[in-house]
Design a protein around this motif. Sequence first.
Motif, mmCIF file in Angstrom:
data_model
loop_
_atom_site.group_PDB
_atom_site.id
_atom_site.type_symbol
_atom_site.label_atom_id
_atom_site.label_comp_id
_atom_site.label_asym_id
_atom_site.label_seq_id
_atom_site.Cartn_x
_atom_site.Cartn_y
_atom_site.Cartn_z
ATOM 1 N N VAL A 140 32.795 -23.689 25.389
ATOM 2 C CA VAL A 140 31.429 -23.141 25.496
ATOM 3 C C VAL A 140 31.433 -21.615 25.467
ATOM 4 C CG1 VAL A 140 30.582 -25.148 26.770
ATOM 5 C CG2 VAL A 140 31.423 -23.153 28.029
ATOM 6 N N ASN A 141 32.606 -21.000 25.639
ATOM 7 C CA ASN A 141 32.686 -19.541 25.611
ATOM 8 C C ASN A 141 33.316 -19.003 24.331
ATOM 9 O OD1 ASN A 141 31.722 -18.446 28.334
ATOM 10 N ND2 ASN A 141 33.102 -20.082 28.968
ATOM 11 N N ALA A 142 33.699 -19.902 23.426
ATOM 12 C CA ALA A 142 34.306 -19.466 22.161
ATOM 13 C C ALA A 142 33.277 -18.697 21.327
ATOM 14 C CB ALA A 142 34.823 -20.677 21.390
ATOM 15 N N SER A 143 33.696 -17.581 20.765
ATOM 16 C CA SER A 143 32.768 -16.742 19.994
ATOM 17 C C SER A 143 32.225 -17.475 18.771
ATOM 18 C CB SER A 143 33.465 -15.455 19.562
ATOM 19 O OG SER A 143 34.646 -15.754 18.801
ATOM 20 N N SER A 144 33.035 -18.358 18.205
ATOM 21 C CA SER A 144 32.591 -19.081 17.010
ATOM 22 C C SER A 144 31.497 -20.096 17.314
ATOM 23 C CB SER A 144 33.785 -19.805 16.371
ATOM 24 O OG SER A 144 34.361 -20.709 17.296
ATOM 25 N N HIS A 203 26.551 -20.175 27.692
ATOM 26 C CA HIS A 203 27.943 -20.364 28.126
ATOM 27 C C HIS A 203 28.096 -21.625 28.970
ATOM 28 C CE1 HIS A 203 28.998 -16.326 26.678
ATOM 29 N NE2 HIS A 203 27.825 -15.957 27.169
ATOM 30 N N ASP A 204 27.335 -22.639 28.619
ATOM 31 C CA ASP A 204 27.410 -23.941 29.270
ATOM 32 C C ASP A 204 26.958 -24.978 28.243
ATOM 33 O OD1 ASP A 204 27.712 -25.968 31.123
ATOM 34 O OD2 ASP A 204 26.391 -25.108 32.626
ATOM 35 N N LEU A 205 27.008 -26.247 28.617
ATOM 36 C CA LEU A 205 26.629 -27.305 27.691
ATOM 37 C C LEU A 205 25.112 -27.450 27.637
ATOM 38 C CD1 LEU A 205 29.387 -29.864 28.686
ATOM 39 C CD2 LEU A 205 29.298 -28.472 26.606
ATOM 40 N N ALA A 206 24.447 -26.430 27.162
ATOM 41 C CA ALA A 206 22.994 -26.411 27.015
ATOM 42 C C ALA A 206 22.661 -26.134 25.562
ATOM 43 C CB ALA A 206 22.384 -25.346 27.918
ATOM 44 N N LEU A 207 21.724 -26.912 25.007
ATOM 45 C CA LEU A 207 21.401 -26.814 23.590
ATOM 46 C C LEU A 207 20.122 -26.040 23.321
ATOM 47 C CD1 LEU A 207 22.359 -30.440 22.509
ATOM 48 C CD2 LEU A 207 23.748 -28.366 22.474
ATOM 49 N N SER A 208 19.573 -25.392 24.345
ATOM 50 C CA SER A 208 18.427 -24.504 24.138
ATOM 51 C C SER A 208 18.614 -23.275 25.013
ATOM 52 C CB SER A 208 17.106 -25.213 24.456
ATOM 53 O OG SER A 208 17.030 -25.568 25.823
ATOM 54 N N GLN A 209 17.947 -22.199 24.655
ATOM 55 C CA GLN A 209 18.147 -20.923 25.334
ATOM 56 C C GLN A 209 17.318 -20.841 26.615
ATOM 57 O OE1 GLN A 209 20.255 -18.337 24.557
ATOM 58 N NE2 GLN A 209 19.599 -17.504 26.518
ATOM 59 N N ILE A 223 28.226 -20.321 37.736
ATOM 60 C CA ILE A 223 29.229 -21.198 37.114
ATOM 61 C C ILE A 223 28.536 -22.070 36.076
ATOM 62 C CG2 ILE A 223 30.652 -21.320 39.202
ATOM 63 C CD1 ILE A 223 29.699 -24.283 39.400
ATOM 64 N N ALA A 224 29.321 -22.634 35.177
ATOM 65 C CA ALA A 224 28.807 -23.564 34.174
ATOM 66 C C ALA A 224 28.675 -24.933 34.827
ATOM 67 C CB ALA A 224 29.746 -23.607 32.975
ATOM 68 N N GLY A 230 38.370 -15.462 33.170
ATOM 69 C CA GLY A 230 37.624 -14.409 32.488
ATOM 70 C C GLY A 230 37.083 -14.831 31.142
ATOM 71 N N LEU A 231 36.913 -16.139 30.923
ATOM 72 C CA LEU A 231 36.421 -16.622 29.635
ATOM 73 C C LEU A 231 34.981 -16.190 29.368
ATOM 74 C CD1 LEU A 231 37.913 -20.232 29.698
ATOM 75 C CD2 LEU A 231 38.580 -18.371 28.173
ATOM 76 N N ASN A 232 34.211 -16.055 30.466
ATOM 77 C CA ASN A 232 32.814 -15.649 30.316
ATOM 78 C C ASN A 232 32.614 -14.279 30.963
ATOM 79 O OD1 ASN A 232 30.057 -15.381 30.103
ATOM 80 N ND2 ASN A 232 29.588 -16.961 31.643
ATOM 81 N N PRO A 233 32.680 -13.210 30.189
ATOM 82 C CA PRO A 233 32.549 -11.856 30.762
ATOM 83 C C PRO A 233 31.163 -11.581 31.334
ATOM 84 C CG PRO A 233 32.541 -11.781 28.363
ATOM 85 C CD PRO A 233 32.897 -13.180 28.734
ATOM 86 N N GLN A 234 30.165 -12.413 30.973
ATOM 87 C CA GLN A 234 28.810 -12.198 31.470
ATOM 88 C C GLN A 234 28.566 -12.886 32.818
ATOM 89 O OE1 GLN A 234 25.825 -13.163 28.554
ATOM 90 N NE2 GLN A 234 27.019 -12.296 26.864
ATOM 91 N N SER A 235 29.530 -13.654 33.278
ATOM 92 C CA SER A 235 29.357 -14.357 34.549
ATOM 93 C C SER A 235 29.323 -13.371 35.709
ATOM 94 C CB SER A 235 30.506 -15.346 34.759
ATOM 95 O OG SER A 235 30.440 -15.913 36.050
#
Length: 614
Positions: free
Chosen positions: A52-56, A64-70, A77-78, A527-532
């Motif tokens: 969920v944190n992969a740039s691709s 950065h979690d299993l969510a399909l809408s913004q 935490i996720a 540190g996978l999610n720098p915005q956490s």
Amino acid sequence: MSEKRPKARTPTAHYHSVDSAPRRFSRNVAWWRAPAVLLTFCLIAYGLLWTVNASSLSFLFQNHDLALSQYTGTHAIAVRVFILSFYISFSIFASAGWRGRLLFGVDLFLTYTAFCMILDFLNLILGWTMSVHLSWHFSAIVSGLVGFGLFAMKLLERGEMPARIKVESKGPAIARPFLRLVIALATATAMSVWIAQQSFAAVEWMRNLAFLGGIGPGVFLILPLFFAQLFLLANVQRFFTKRDPDTKAAVSVIIPAHNEEHIIGKTIRSIEVAAKHYGGRVDILVLDNNSTDATADIAARELATCKYATGHVVPVPTPGKSHALNTGLRSANSDLLLRVDADTQLGEDNLTRAVSYFSDPRVGLVGGMPLPPGGGPFDSARLLEVLVKHGFYSVALGAINGIVGIPGMFVMYRTNLPKELGGFVEGMNGEDTDISLRIGELGYRAIVDSRIRYVSEVPTSYEHMREQRTRWFRSVFHVSARCRDLIYGTRPSIRGRIMLPYMLINSARRTMLVPLILFGIIEYGSGLNPQSGLVWQAIAAVAIGAPAIMAVVACIVTGKPSAIAAIPNYLGFRVLRAYFTLESMLTISVRRKWKNFSAPTLNDVRESKPVRVA
């Protein structure tokens, strides 16, 4: 009471009995099963966090979690990654064949995923139609609570559980206790929010030391403030409860005993002292439940020396505590029945205080507060646990008719009530909670008086503590399954609509506590999610925040401020207790077939028959 631990030591396996793992409803679990769940969880969680944190894939998992809408905002935490990682790892090692484990895991995964998709779709619709997005803070709360509740529900639906019974409910209307609950909760919430918004130095100090905050949302002050209000109200109610200290009703004391030669003599002597203080007729029945040691002989010798109580030993060859209890219940011919565990030593005034409440015809059962004997490795932590649970929570819940169970270590009933309800349920865990719950639903008051203090033995070994807590934590599911009429029935009550669901969700939360701490460490450390915004205080607060606050409050209101020094031991014990909860859930036998937990069938509903007097 200042009792010292008896010098005579207990055989290492004296605590094992048929009640340790009731047939059909549970299985013995190897020591490695829970560590395997945790290791598997860590591997799955790290893999999903990386995904969920992969740039691709940032276009797909924008939160950065299993969510399909913004959603708006960020998260600590996720939550969804955490819940699904736990579901998968638990299912792999659940007590079932490979098909049962697979179906259980798929059921959990698909049901939770469907809920998340519905929530995401709702958020998407709001964005398209109103240009408004839900807060991720809100989504995390809902996703977490649903994750806990779903885990408990699926265990009830797929686990081997006791048959549903028809629970007779004649209790008072729910309106008044529910109104008290709502007012107390609203007041506590408002005060907590106000405090959190202020720049109090004490609040900042507590946050810095990890006493406030946590992994995910939550205001840790709500619970202490909520229960403090109910505690005060319960004590006001108790003050106005009709009591007659001169009441001398006859009392039958039943003591189920299985291999208790190391302690049974001391228990009988304590009852003799309490009988002298009481002054009324006291008859003791020691129910020798298939013992292989000298329990019966020692008990008979001690009973022969009693001057203020009478009694005898009753052999009960059929293994199982409830078999022994029902034998004693059939033999009891007094107005009041006191159930006492074989390792419980009464305080001098226990009988006098407990009996005085029964001058009020509305009172159906009375309990007190167990104290550890002291000196054991778990005793200091157990003392704080008792002060919080029995000295504070249970007393407070009396204000809203919310006491579900009074422990069988010491509980006094009107003798006719358990007889009318068919006695103590056999073949499952939680027979003491079951009978207390059903007496309360008949409309009788359940009272916990923290001044009724007795000494109850605490396990002195890891294995004994593991066996005890596995039974205790499994019993929440057994009782909820058997009394599910209260959850889904037409007559609402605080116990059925609020307390039983809360206990189930809390059991699920405690099951996931150790994985949650590990997950926080993984997400923080990787540190996978720098915005956490996750910090170490938030991780620590999960284990020490609210529990420490509640422990301090309980120590003060119960008159045991010196016990505050044991808070470090207590906090460590809580983590161990959570680990035992995970093990306990792993012992529940899981079926292949799904069963609608809420829908009764003719073959499922059982009616209790009154106990016949011998």
